[in-house]
Design an enzyme around this catalytic site. Sequence first.
Site, PDB file in Angstrom:
ATOM      1  N   HIS A   8      -9.676   8.706  -5.040  1.00 27.29           N
ATOM      2  CA  HIS A   8      -8.262   8.561  -5.309  1.00 27.29           C
ATOM      3  C   HIS A   8      -6.746   8.830  -3.458  1.00 27.29           C
ATOM      4  O   HIS A   8      -6.494   7.564  -3.326  1.00 27.29           O
ATOM      5  CB  HIS A   8      -7.550   9.064  -6.206  1.00 27.29           C
ATOM      6  CG  HIS A   8      -6.092   8.849  -6.378  1.00 27.29           C
ATOM      7  ND1 HIS A   8      -5.343   7.646  -7.736  1.00 27.29           N
ATOM      8  CD2 HIS A   8      -4.749   9.153  -6.317  1.00 27.29           C
ATOM      9  CE1 HIS A   8      -4.226   7.462  -7.302  1.00 27.29           C
ATOM     10  NE2 HIS A   8      -4.145   7.937  -6.747  1.00 27.29           N
ATOM     11  N   GLN A  63      -7.544  12.832 -12.803  1.00 29.13           N
ATOM     12  CA  GLN A  63      -7.504  11.401 -12.135  1.00 29.13           C
ATOM     13  C   GLN A  63      -7.115  11.012 -10.428  1.00 29.13           C
ATOM     14  O   GLN A  63      -7.649  10.643  -9.323  1.00 29.13           O
ATOM     15  CB  GLN A  63      -6.321  10.304 -12.518  1.00 29.13           C
ATOM     16  CG  GLN A  63      -6.632  10.076 -14.093  1.00 29.13           C
ATOM     17  CD  GLN A  63      -7.251   8.954 -14.511  1.00 29.13           C
ATOM     18  OE1 GLN A  63      -8.596   8.571 -13.486  1.00 29.13           O
ATOM     19  NE2 GLN A  63      -8.305   8.357 -15.318  1.00 29.13           N
ATOM     20  N   GLN A  73     -15.039  -4.596  -6.829  1.00 31.39           N
ATOM     21  CA  GLN A  73     -14.287  -3.721  -6.048  1.00 31.39           C
ATOM     22  C   GLN A  73     -15.263  -3.039  -5.181  1.00 31.39           C
ATOM     23  O   GLN A  73     -15.809  -3.235  -3.803  1.00 31.39           O
ATOM     24  CB  GLN A  73     -14.001  -2.088  -6.344  1.00 31.39           C
ATOM     25  CG  GLN A  73     -12.172  -3.058  -6.057  1.00 31.39           C
ATOM     26  CD  GLN A  73     -11.790  -1.478  -7.801  1.00 31.39           C
ATOM     27  OE1 GLN A  73     -12.209  -0.564  -8.244  1.00 31.39           O
ATOM     28  NE2 GLN A  73     -10.362  -1.378  -7.238  1.00 31.39           N
ATOM     29  N   THR A 106     -14.312  -2.162 -11.030  1.00 34.66           N
ATOM     30  CA  THR A 106     -15.110  -1.178  -9.474  1.00 34.66           C
ATOM     31  C   THR A 106     -16.416  -2.048  -9.771  1.00 34.66           C
ATOM     32  O   THR A 106     -16.554  -1.696  -8.204  1.00 34.66           O
ATOM     33  CB  THR A 106     -15.815   0.404 -10.472  1.00 34.66           C
ATOM     34  OG1 THR A 106     -14.890   0.817 -11.479  1.00 34.66           O
ATOM     35  CG2 THR A 106     -16.399   0.802  -9.328  1.00 34.66           C
ATOM     36  N   HIS A 120      -8.814   7.148  -0.640  1.00 35.54           N
ATOM     37  CA  HIS A 120      -8.170   5.459  -0.379  1.00 35.54           C
ATOM     38  C   HIS A 120      -6.025   4.971  -0.946  1.00 35.54           C
ATOM     39  O   HIS A 120      -5.819   4.594   0.590  1.00 35.54           O
ATOM     40  CB  HIS A 120      -8.485   4.987  -1.777  1.00 35.54           C
ATOM     41  CG  HIS A 120      -7.771   3.130  -2.121  1.00 35.54           C
ATOM     42  ND1 HIS A 120      -7.586   3.216  -3.325  1.00 35.54           N
ATOM     43  CD2 HIS A 120      -8.108   2.326  -1.772  1.00 35.54           C
ATOM     44  CE1 HIS A 120      -7.556   1.925  -3.332  1.00 35.54           C
ATOM     45  NE2 HIS A 120      -7.890   0.985  -2.288  1.00 35.54           N
ATOM     46  N   ARG A 140       2.626  12.363 -15.512  1.00 39.95           N
ATOM     47  CA  ARG A 140       1.907  12.853 -16.677  1.00 39.95           C
ATOM     48  C   ARG A 140       0.914  13.320 -16.294  1.00 39.95           C
ATOM     49  O   ARG A 140      -0.009  13.444 -17.530  1.00 39.95           O
ATOM     50  CB  ARG A 140       1.359  10.802 -17.145  1.00 39.95           C
ATOM     51  CG  ARG A 140       2.632  10.083 -16.906  1.00 39.95           C
ATOM     52  CD  ARG A 140       1.730   8.413 -16.750  1.00 39.95           C
ATOM     53  NE  ARG A 140       1.136   8.173 -17.771  1.00 39.95           N
ATOM     54  CZ  ARG A 140       0.054   7.673 -17.346  1.00 39.95           C
ATOM     55  NH1 ARG A 140      -0.768   7.061 -16.581  1.00 39.95           N
ATOM     56  NH2 ARG A 140      -0.632   7.624 -19.020  1.00 39.95           N
ATOM     57  N   LYS A 183      -2.016  13.972 -15.402  1.00 43.39           N
ATOM     58  CA  LYS A 183      -3.505  13.347 -15.348  1.00 43.39           C
ATOM     59  C   LYS A 183      -3.746  13.749 -13.808  1.00 43.39           C
ATOM     60  O   LYS A 183      -4.221  13.109 -13.212  1.00 43.39           O
ATOM     61  CB  LYS A 183      -3.070  11.791 -15.757  1.00 43.39           C
ATOM     62  CG  LYS A 183      -2.875  11.466 -17.012  1.00 43.39           C
ATOM     63  CD  LYS A 183      -3.322  11.766 -17.596  1.00 43.39           C
ATOM     64  CE  LYS A 183      -2.527  10.760 -19.085  1.00 43.39           C
ATOM     65  NZ  LYS A 183      -3.418  11.181 -20.491  1.00 43.39           N
ATOM     66  N   LYS A 209       0.808  -1.055  -0.227  1.00 40.34           N
ATOM     67  CA  LYS A 209      -0.218  -0.128  -0.276  1.00 40.34           C
ATOM     68  C   LYS A 209       0.825   0.970   0.541  1.00 40.34           C
ATOM     69  O   LYS A 209       0.364   2.085  -0.070  1.00 40.34           O
ATOM     70  CB  LYS A 209      -0.913   0.197   1.211  1.00 40.34           C
ATOM     71  CG  LYS A 209      -1.825  -1.206   1.141  1.00 40.34           C
ATOM     72  CD  LYS A 209      -2.577  -1.325  -0.375  1.00 40.34           C
ATOM     73  CE  LYS A 209      -3.128  -2.208  -0.529  1.00 40.34           C
ATOM     74  NZ  LYS A 209      -3.904  -2.880  -0.952  1.00 40.34           N
ATOM     75  N   TYR A 243      -5.106  -5.068 -15.140  1.00 42.49           N
ATOM     76  CA  TYR A 243      -5.557  -4.116 -16.557  1.00 42.49           C
ATOM     77  C   TYR A 243      -4.374  -2.311 -16.785  1.00 42.49           C
ATOM     78  O   TYR A 243      -4.126  -2.495 -17.929  1.00 42.49           O
ATOM     79  CB  TYR A 243      -6.542  -3.882 -15.590  1.00 42.49           C
ATOM     80  CG  TYR A 243      -7.661  -2.987 -16.977  1.00 42.49           C
ATOM     81  CD1 TYR A 243      -8.691  -3.332 -17.830  1.00 42.49           C
ATOM     82  CD2 TYR A 243      -7.562  -1.671 -16.686  1.00 42.49           C
ATOM     83  CE1 TYR A 243      -9.155  -2.472 -18.245  1.00 42.49           C
ATOM     84  CE2 TYR A 243      -7.178  -0.190 -17.604  1.00 42.49           C
ATOM     85  CZ  TYR A 243      -8.915  -1.134 -18.581  1.00 42.49           C
ATOM     86  OH  TYR A 243      -9.498  -0.460 -19.062  1.00 42.49           O
TER      87      TYR A 243
END
Length: 315
Positions: free
Chosen positions: A159, A154, A223, A220, A162, A149, A151, A136, A199
Amino acid sequence: MGAADAAEPPRPLGLVSSVVNDTLEFYRWTWSIRDKRVDDWPLMQSPFPTLTISTIYLLTVWLGPKWMKTREPFQLRFLLVVYNFGMVLLNFFIFKELFLSSRARGYSYVCQTVDYSDNVYEVRIAAALWWYYVSKGIEYLDTVFFILRKKFNQISFLHVYHHFTMFTLWWIGIKWVAGGQAFFGAQMNAFIHVIMYMYYGLAACGPKVQKYLWWKRYLTILQLVQFHVTIGHTALSIYIDCPFPKWMHWGVIFYAVTFIFLFGNFYYRTYKLPKEPIKNGKIANGAVANGVSKPENNAVVENGKKQKKGKAKGE
């Protein structure tokens, strides 16, 4: 006023002193019931290394986008492939160790107490849970790669919440309950992460592979199923009065509920709401987490812009 009255400390000071003493006494008590097997394992002597790493992570989330704002995005395709498939191997190792050791030890999936002995299988389970906790911390790199990058879309609250809470809170799990009921959730989550990072690794391989990755939404769903199973499993343990720390049971239920709300909201917004059309070169609801966004007409998609020629920095 008598001498005894004069010697009494002011009420607020006495209250603060009482709270401090009670807190220290509670801390000593909790430390006395810790899992002594992990005392000398890396990062387990004190919570401060974990808290320091997590604090650096939050600072990176805050300052990273500011630092990258005027810089070209890194694509990091090769690094992403290596990282994601490396995480596949790590999570498979954790799953394998927990599954085989718990089976050899005769663990129950309904109620399993913690065995703090030095039995070889119990130590293997504790070690696998420690590796789960470490994984983790390694997953903080997911966010670092998003930042490099560019992004930034995201890096949502879900995110960050978590990643931050999983690494930080699992220190507590390893320190006090590195075994017993804790094996079930970690084993299930490690298995799901094998699929998830598979993935992401395939997505990072490029357009030739991405066209086969139609099953992202089911990650998802998987999860969400995991969180419901976790609540059901933990609630059953409470109902049958399983001899496992009740504070851990209730903490797990509360934690899983927060994830159901957050992941459920993510699923609804991503897959149920009508997708917005492309505007000003930006694609709504279109990025692939920790992979490479699916390009159109062989264009490289970076930060919402298509580039048909040239390479991204770091490619």
